[in-house]
Structure formats: structure tokens, C-alpha cells
Design a protein around this motif. Structure first.
Motif, PDB file in Angstrom:
ATOM      1  N   ALA A   5       0.969  -1.118  -0.079  1.00 36.68           N
ATOM      2  CA  ALA A   5      -0.006  -0.108   0.193  1.00 36.68           C
ATOM      3  C   ALA A   5       1.024   1.218   0.094  1.00 36.68           C
ATOM      4  O   ALA A   5       0.562   2.082  -0.643  1.00 36.68           O
ATOM      5  CB  ALA A   5      -1.051   0.146   1.236  1.00 36.68           C
ATOM      6  N   VAL A   6       1.842   1.261   0.705  1.00 34.58           N
ATOM      7  CA  VAL A   6       2.752   2.440   1.119  1.00 34.58           C
ATOM      8  C   VAL A   6       3.464   2.743  -0.522  1.00 34.58           C
ATOM      9  O   VAL A   6       3.465   3.976  -1.027  1.00 34.58           O
ATOM     10  CB  VAL A   6       3.928   2.228   2.066  1.00 34.58           C
ATOM     11  N   ALA A  10       0.816   7.136  -6.457  1.00 37.27           N
ATOM     12  CA  ALA A  10      -0.280   7.912  -6.751  1.00 37.27           C
ATOM     13  C   ALA A  10       0.110   9.279  -6.500  1.00 37.27           C
ATOM     14  O   ALA A  10      -0.132  10.346  -7.139  1.00 37.27           O
ATOM     15  CB  ALA A  10      -1.370   7.362  -5.958  1.00 37.27           C
ATOM     16  N   ASP A  11       0.813   9.721  -5.258  1.00 39.31           N
ATOM     17  CA  ASP A  11       1.270  10.946  -5.042  1.00 39.31           C
ATOM     18  C   ASP A  11       2.337  11.497  -5.969  1.00 39.31           C
ATOM     19  O   ASP A  11       2.032  12.572  -6.087  1.00 39.31           O
ATOM     20  CB  ASP A  11       1.973  10.792  -3.516  1.00 39.31           C
ATOM     21  N   THR A  12       3.135  10.648  -6.575  1.00 35.13           N
ATOM     22  CA  THR A  12       3.949  11.210  -7.541  1.00 35.13           C
ATOM     23  C   THR A  12       3.174  11.797  -8.883  1.00 35.13           C
ATOM     24  O   THR A  12       3.310  12.537  -9.507  1.00 35.13           O
ATOM     25  CB  THR A  12       4.899  10.021  -8.184  1.00 35.13           C
ATOM     26  N   TYR A  13       2.304  10.951  -9.064  1.00 38.58           N
ATOM     27  CA  TYR A  13       1.397  11.322 -10.395  1.00 38.58           C
ATOM     28  C   TYR A  13       0.490  12.587 -10.056  1.00 38.58           C
ATOM     29  O   TYR A  13       0.238  13.606 -10.843  1.00 38.58           O
ATOM     30  CB  TYR A  13       0.307  10.260 -10.747  1.00 38.58           C
ATOM     31  N   ALA A  14       0.111  12.717  -8.801  1.00 36.89           N
ATOM     32  CA  ALA A  14      -0.853  13.918  -8.321  1.00 36.89           C
ATOM     33  C   ALA A  14       0.357  15.258  -8.517  1.00 36.89           C
ATOM     34  O   ALA A  14      -0.230  16.395  -8.888  1.00 36.89           O
ATOM     35  CB  ALA A  14      -1.246  13.495  -6.938  1.00 36.89           C
ATOM     36  N   ARG A  15       1.326  14.987  -8.025  1.00 37.13           N
ATOM     37  CA  ARG A  15       2.365  16.157  -8.040  1.00 37.13           C
ATOM     38  C   ARG A  15       2.688  16.565  -9.452  1.00 37.13           C
ATOM     39  O   ARG A  15       2.854  17.825  -9.877  1.00 37.13           O
ATOM     40  CB  ARG A  15       3.724  15.846  -7.446  1.00 37.13           C
ATOM     41  N   GLU A  16       2.915  15.663 -10.347  1.00 39.49           N
ATOM     42  CA  GLU A  16       3.051  15.928 -12.041  1.00 39.49           C
ATOM     43  C   GLU A  16       1.799  16.663 -12.392  1.00 39.49           C
ATOM     44  O   GLU A  16       1.917  17.601 -13.315  1.00 39.49           O
ATOM     45  CB  GLU A  16       3.241  14.523 -12.640  1.00 39.49           C
TER      46      GLU A  16
END
Length: 307
Positions: A276-277, A283-289
């Protein structure tokens, strides 16, 4: 460079003389070729007044789409194109862009879809055959869409647990179409003889129903999804996007991201706890992009406003 004008009769001398008495608006010029896209009458009027300079707006884009922009501009303003001019323009666009739908070409040339259909049938020897049609919303749709939808439904009947990507790949349909078909199957709807082709991905119902069947207010997630769909639909109506190759690619890319969100929610339950981590970090990386992408667009808008 002289314009590739949709006016079969060339310049109208009387119109040039009228324009020569007025303030001349900027003409539209294709940046790469320096070809006049819209404004030959204004250019001639400036010459008639003995002026060596004229204000210019530049158009960026493929050379193959210059004539389309010329037709759109001449239909929208200035000396009206004759019916003969517009039919001839539709014929040329059919030859260069045979995958455009009758409705899309009709909007470009100021004709009804029925009239464009007549021009298409009369030009069968000149117009290349195409297996898809790009509609006025910029989306590509196969001519055998009904057969493909039926194939997707048959595949789903045999593979009830198939993912959206598997359903789409089995029948050659889009992810959004696969999602719509699966929803229809789950609701127990019968296969319609002439299934409607959605212009954009359908928004979820605004109101939610609990187990007792009573209607409740929309959730934050539903409101967010509704707003996203409405923005995409607004962009799809913009001619600068739906009538250019790069614009249609952007619209398809934005529209195809929506089913990815649903697929992601479905896959969430399958993520092992010890992974999960790592998945959350991705997912967080994609969101930042996406955030960087949004900030870059905001900056571009701000720079344009300051100029």
C-alpha cells in the motif's frame, strides 16, 4: 503568400473598395508558410490605400489544416461565402480529411449534415475510404460501432469479471464505451438495436440513493466528478480544439483519464497491505505531476494577461 481561399470567384472588387474606407482589422496568417488564412480583401484594401504595412495575427498548426481554418473564418464573418463556395469547400475537406463526420464538416463550412452527406456520396471516387469518423466533439467513432458494442457485450457475458481494459481490447472500443456497456449489463438493460453513441463520458447521477431507496444529496466525490465532466464537455465545444488534430488528441486524452479513476478505485481493494505504501507513493507522484502541469498552465495564462 497568396491565400488558398474557398472563394471560387476570387476577390470582390466592390468589397475591397468598401474596406478601403474603413479601419482595417488584422489579417490571419499561417506562421510557418506565411500564407494568408483570412483577410485577402483587407490586404488588397490596404494596398489600394497605398499602405505597405498591415496588422497580422499568426496561426500555428499543421499545413494540412490551414484550409479548414480559412473556411471557418470566412463562414464566421466578412463577405458571405456562396452556397457553391461552401459545397466546394466541403468537397475539398472530405478529400483531405475523409474521417471527419458530416456534422463536423457541416459546422466548418456552414452547411447542414444532410448537404455534406450529399457531397460525400457525389465524391465517392475522390474521397478516400475511412473506417472511423471524427465527430464535431473531436472524438473518433468507428463506422461499425454497433457491431463492436455487441461484441463487447458478448465478451462481457462470457467473462463477467473482465476489467474495462480487457473488454475494450476484445471489441476494439474505448474504455468509456466499455464502462457504459458494463453499467448497462449490470442494470439488466437489453441490448438496444441502435445504441446511442455518447458525446462524452456520462456523468454519474447527481443524487445518491441509500439502501431504503430514499434520495440523498450528492457526495463530494460526485460533485467533483460532475464538475470534471462539465469542464471536458465545455472544452469539446471549442472549435480550436475539436477541429484540429492536436486539439482532438488533447480532448481524447482528457476524456480517457476519467475511466482510469474508476478503474483505480476498483483495484484499490486488490492492493496488498504490504504494498500500500509503495502504491500510495506512486499515486502521490502522479498527483504532483498534475499539479505542476496545472501551475504551468496558470503561469501561461498570467503571462498572457500581462502582455
Amino acid at each position: 503568400m497568396v491565400a488558398d481561399s474557398p472563394r471560387l470567384g476570387g476577390l470582390n472588387r466592390e468589397h475591397v473598395e468598401v474596406l478601403a474606407q474603413c479601419d482595417i482589422e488584422p489579417i490571419l496568417v499561417h506562421r510557418d508558410t506565411r500564407r494568408v488564412v483570412d483577410g485577402m480583401h483587407r490586404l488588397q484594401a490596404a494596398r489600394l490605400r497605398g499602405e505597405n504595412l498591415i496588422p497580422v495575427r499568426y496561426l500555428d498548426g499543421p499545413v494540412g489544416e490551414v484550409f479548414i481554418h480559412s473556411v471557418m473564418a470566412n463562414v464566421a464573418h466578412g463577405l458571405p461565402l456562396t452556397l457553391k463556395d461552401r459545397k466546394a469547400a466541403a468537397g475539398r475537406i472530405l478529400v483531405s480529411h475523409p474521417n471527419l463526420s458530416d456534422r463536423a464538416i457541416g459546422r466548418i463550412a456552414g452547411l447542414s449534415p444532410k448537404t455534406v452527406g450529399v457531397v460525400r456520396r457525389a465524391s465517392t471516387e475522390e474521397v478516400p475510404q475511412s473506417k472511423v469518423r471524427v465527430g464535431a466533439d473531436g472524438r473518433s467513432r468507428p463506422l461499425d460501432a454497433a457491431r463492436r458494442r455487441e461484441a463487447a457485450r458478448a465478451f462481457l457475458a462470457e467473462h463477467a469479471g473482465a476489467t474495462l481494459h480487457e473488454i475494450a481490447a476484445s471489441a476494439g472500443v474505448s474504455i468509456s464505451t466499455a464502462c457504459e456497456i458494463r453499467q448497462r449489463v449490470r442494470r439488466g438493460e437489453q441490448n438496444e438495436q441502435h445504441p446511442p453513441l455518447p458525446r462524452m463520458r456520462a456523468a454519474p447521477e447527481v443524487r445518491d440513493r441509500d439502501r431504503t431507496g430514499s434520495a440523498g444529496p450528492p457526495t463530494d466525490e460526485q460533485r467533483t466528478e460532475n464538475g470534471r465532466v462539465q469542464r471536458i464537455e465545455t472544452l469539446a465545444k471549442d472549435p480550436s480544439l475539436r477541429l484540429t488534430e492536436s486539439g482532438r488528441a488533447l480532448l481524447r486524452w482528457l476524456n480517457e483519464r476519467a475511466p482510469d479513476l474508476e478503474a483505480g478505485r476498483q483495484l484499490m481493494a486488490a492492493v496488498p497491505l504490504h504494498c500500500a505504501v509503495a502504491v500510495a507513493d506512486l499515486a502521490d507522484t502522479y498527483a504532483r505531476e498534475w499539479q505542476r502541469f496545472a501551475r504551468a498552465l496558470d503561469q501561461a495564462v498570467g503571462d498572457a494577461a500581462e502582455q
